[in-house]
Motif scaffolding. Sequence first.
Motif, PDB file in Angstrom:
ATOM      1  N   HIS A 209      -1.839  13.931  -2.706  1.00 40.97           N
ATOM      2  CA  HIS A 209      -0.588  13.179  -2.847  1.00 40.97           C
ATOM      3  C   HIS A 209      -0.861  11.679  -2.844  1.00 40.97           C
ATOM      4  O   HIS A 209      -1.659  11.181  -2.052  1.00 40.97           O
ATOM      5  CB  HIS A 209       0.373  13.535  -1.709  1.00 40.97           C
ATOM      6  N   GLN A 210      -0.188  10.954  -3.726  1.00 41.02           N
ATOM      7  CA  GLN A 210      -0.395   9.522  -3.883  1.00 41.02           C
ATOM      8  C   GLN A 210       0.775   8.734  -3.274  1.00 41.02           C
ATOM      9  O   GLN A 210       1.927   9.172  -3.312  1.00 41.02           O
ATOM     10  CB  GLN A 210      -0.509   9.159  -5.372  1.00 41.02           C
ATOM     11  N   TYR A 211       0.443   7.565  -2.744  1.00 43.93           N
ATOM     12  CA  TYR A 211       1.446   6.675  -2.162  1.00 43.93           C
ATOM     13  C   TYR A 211       1.511   5.380  -2.957  1.00 43.93           C
ATOM     14  O   TYR A 211       0.500   4.912  -3.500  1.00 43.93           O
ATOM     15  CB  TYR A 211       1.101   6.362  -0.696  1.00 43.93           C
ATOM     16  N   GLN A 212       2.708   4.811  -3.000  1.00 48.32           N
ATOM     17  CA  GLN A 212       2.872   3.502  -3.615  1.00 48.32           C
ATOM     18  C   GLN A 212       2.401   2.446  -2.623  1.00 48.32           C
ATOM     19  O   GLN A 212       2.953   2.323  -1.520  1.00 48.32           O
ATOM     20  CB  GLN A 212       4.330   3.269  -4.016  1.00 48.32           C
ATOM     21  N   VAL A 213       1.394   1.704  -3.020  1.00 47.69           N
ATOM     22  CA  VAL A 213       0.713   0.748  -2.136  1.00 47.69           C
ATOM     23  C   VAL A 213       0.672  -0.618  -2.810  1.00 47.69           C
ATOM     24  O   VAL A 213       0.651  -0.719  -4.045  1.00 47.69           O
ATOM     25  CB  VAL A 213      -0.718   1.249  -1.828  1.00 47.69           C
ATOM     26  N   ALA A 214       0.660  -1.656  -2.002  1.00 49.26           N
ATOM     27  CA  ALA A 214       0.427  -3.013  -2.503  1.00 49.26           C
ATOM     28  C   ALA A 214      -0.555  -3.708  -1.574  1.00 49.26           C
ATOM     29  O   ALA A 214      -0.638  -3.384  -0.381  1.00 49.26           O
ATOM     30  CB  ALA A 214       1.719  -3.812  -2.584  1.00 49.26           C
ATOM     31  N   THR A 215      -1.297  -4.647  -2.113  1.00 44.87           N
ATOM     32  CA  THR A 215      -2.155  -5.509  -1.303  1.00 44.87           C
ATOM     33  C   THR A 215      -1.875  -6.961  -1.670  1.00 44.87           C
ATOM     34  O   THR A 215      -1.583  -7.282  -2.824  1.00 44.87           O
ATOM     35  CB  THR A 215      -3.650  -5.214  -1.510  1.00 44.87           C
ATOM     36  N   LEU A 216      -1.963  -7.815  -0.671  1.00 42.78           N
ATOM     37  CA  LEU A 216      -1.784  -9.249  -0.883  1.00 42.78           C
ATOM     38  C   LEU A 216      -2.966  -9.964  -0.251  1.00 42.78           C
ATOM     39  O   LEU A 216      -3.151  -9.912   0.969  1.00 42.78           O
ATOM     40  CB  LEU A 216      -0.472  -9.722  -0.253  1.00 42.78           C
ATOM     41  N   GLN A 217      -3.773 -10.605  -1.080  1.00 45.22           N
ATOM     42  CA  GLN A 217      -4.953 -11.298  -0.584  1.00 45.22           C
ATOM     43  C   GLN A 217      -4.555 -12.570   0.154  1.00 45.22           C
ATOM     44  O   GLN A 217      -3.727 -13.361  -0.324  1.00 45.22           O
ATOM     45  CB  GLN A 217      -5.890 -11.654  -1.744  1.00 45.22           C
ATOM     46  N   LEU A 218      -5.152 -12.762   1.329  1.00 40.99           N
ATOM     47  CA  LEU A 218      -4.943 -13.959   2.135  1.00 40.99           C
ATOM     48  C   LEU A 218      -6.236 -14.745   2.208  1.00 40.99           C
ATOM     49  O   LEU A 218      -7.304 -14.260   1.827  1.00 40.99           O
ATOM     50  CB  LEU A 218      -4.507 -13.571   3.556  1.00 40.99           C
ATOM     51  N   ASP A 219      -6.151 -15.964   2.709  1.00 36.20           N
ATOM     52  CA  ASP A 219      -7.368 -16.720   2.978  1.00 36.20           C
ATOM     53  C   ASP A 219      -8.157 -16.075   4.116  1.00 36.20           C
ATOM     54  O   ASP A 219      -7.615 -15.294   4.914  1.00 36.20           O
ATOM     55  CB  ASP A 219      -7.024 -18.166   3.339  1.00 36.20           C
ATOM     56  N   GLY A 220      -9.437 -16.435   4.209  1.00 34.74           N
ATOM     57  CA  GLY A 220     -10.254 -15.956   5.307  1.00 34.74           C
ATOM     58  C   GLY A 220     -10.727 -14.537   5.147  1.00 34.74           C
ATOM     59  O   GLY A 220     -11.010 -13.858   6.143  1.00 34.74           O
ATOM     60  N   LYS A 221     -10.808 -14.040   3.902  1.00 33.72           N
ATOM     61  CA  LYS A 221     -11.251 -12.675   3.618  1.00 33.72           C
ATOM     62  C   LYS A 221     -10.406 -11.645   4.367  1.00 33.72           C
ATOM     63  O   LYS A 221     -10.914 -10.669   4.917  1.00 33.72           O
ATOM     64  CB  LYS A 221     -12.748 -12.503   3.935  1.00 33.72           C
ATOM     65  N   CYS A 222      -9.111 -11.901   4.373  1.00 36.23           N
ATOM     66  CA  CYS A 222      -8.141 -10.988   4.971  1.00 36.23           C
ATOM     67  C   CYS A 222      -7.120 -10.607   3.904  1.00 36.23           C
ATOM     68  O   CYS A 222      -6.951 -11.310   2.903  1.00 36.23           O
ATOM     69  CB  CYS A 222      -7.407 -11.649   6.130  1.00 36.23           C
ATOM     70  N   LEU A 223      -6.430  -9.516   4.128  1.00 32.02           N
ATOM     71  CA  LEU A 223      -5.315  -9.171   3.254  1.00 32.02           C
ATOM     72  C   LEU A 223      -4.314  -8.311   4.005  1.00 32.02           C
ATOM     73  O   LEU A 223      -4.621  -7.740   5.050  1.00 32.02           O
ATOM     74  CB  LEU A 223      -5.778  -8.492   1.967  1.00 32.02           C
ATOM     75  N   PHE A 224      -3.114  -8.255   3.476  1.00 30.99           N
ATOM     76  CA  PHE A 224      -2.097  -7.327   3.955  1.00 30.99           C
ATOM     77  C   PHE A 224      -2.093  -6.122   3.032  1.00 30.99           C
ATOM     78  O   PHE A 224      -2.149  -6.266   1.803  1.00 30.99           O
ATOM     79  CB  PHE A 224      -0.705  -7.960   3.939  1.00 30.99           C
ATOM     80  N   GLU A 225      -2.017  -4.930   3.620  1.00 32.86           N
ATOM     81  CA  GLU A 225      -1.777  -3.709   2.854  1.00 32.86           C
ATOM     82  C   GLU A 225      -0.380  -3.226   3.177  1.00 32.86           C
ATOM     83  O   GLU A 225       0.033  -3.205   4.335  1.00 32.86           O
ATOM     84  CB  GLU A 225      -2.802  -2.634   3.186  1.00 32.86           C
ATOM     85  N   ILE A 226       0.346  -2.824   2.150  1.00 39.64           N
ATOM     86  CA  ILE A 226       1.732  -2.397   2.282  1.00 39.64           C
ATOM     87  C   ILE A 226       1.845  -0.989   1.721  1.00 39.64           C
ATOM     88  O   ILE A 226       1.603  -0.769   0.531  1.00 39.64           O
ATOM     89  CB  ILE A 226       2.675  -3.358   1.537  1.00 39.64           C
TER      90      ILE A 226
END
Length: 296
Positions: A209-226
């Motif tokens: 099963h697949q989920y709708q996902v988003a990622t947002l790249q941040l500074d400092g080699k970090c990101l948010f996953e949604i």
Amino acid sequence: MTQRQLGPVVGATLLCQNIDKVSEAYQNGLGYSLVSEGVLDEAQIQCWNTPKLRQNKTHILASSDGQAWLRLVEDIHSHTHLPLKTHGWMSLETNVADVDVIRNEIDTNAFTIIGEPAYLQVSDAIKAMQVVGPANEVTYLTHIERPVPPFELPMTNARTSGLFIPVLCTPSRDDSLAFYQSINKAPAGLKFDTKITILNSAWNKDIEHQYQVATLQLDGKCLFEIDQVPQAQPIINNEGSLPSGIAMVTCIVKNIDEIAAHFKVTITQTDNAYYPGSKIIILRGAAGELIELVGA
């Protein structure tokens, strides 16, 4: 190119019914160290609007590389939430040098393994395991073997290192992504569908099963996953306190005065050593989650 306004991630806060139990679990089970303990200061109480936390205990824990990113706050009256089934901050992805070593050494009395070490579908350079910790928080312990473009991700030689991907569980990927893009001011995040094995297991879904996902790249080699999980229950708020489980994520923002004015929130001045800046604000995102922003 527009300069990113968010990042790096400073850390995350866990709301604990028994702070000593949670603190000892991270120290004994993952090799974290206690770098400070005390009570919440008045600036934090005012910023968070959490009068019931006044004089409550707090611990700051550092991973083995010395990053003091994990903050514990005690609330013995807080409600319990369901891991992976509650909107808000769902999991914390942290950097490790060798996930197989962690698997062999982790204290399984304190951390319940819900995903054995395995390469992620998104990349064969990312190997991770997943655990549920003593505050019902979910943590990814992740070994990144090589660069993974287009993502900017950290690598470490330390046994344990810092938080680099807070993962949000939301009823609407688009609404949550739009909220954080409005702060980050950078090019659009990535949207894609992917298999998330621990979610499929938690919800008794087919393994593919697949989920709708988003990622947002941040500074400092970090990101948010949604991660969009509309069937999850609403975030559990505790009156006069913080949300249950992963209560908030703290992140540096470059334009804190502008963001405070836009969202009509008051800037709080602080000299608390946890913050790499003197100004803090608190915002509530589209899934009901708290994001604490820090600026100079």
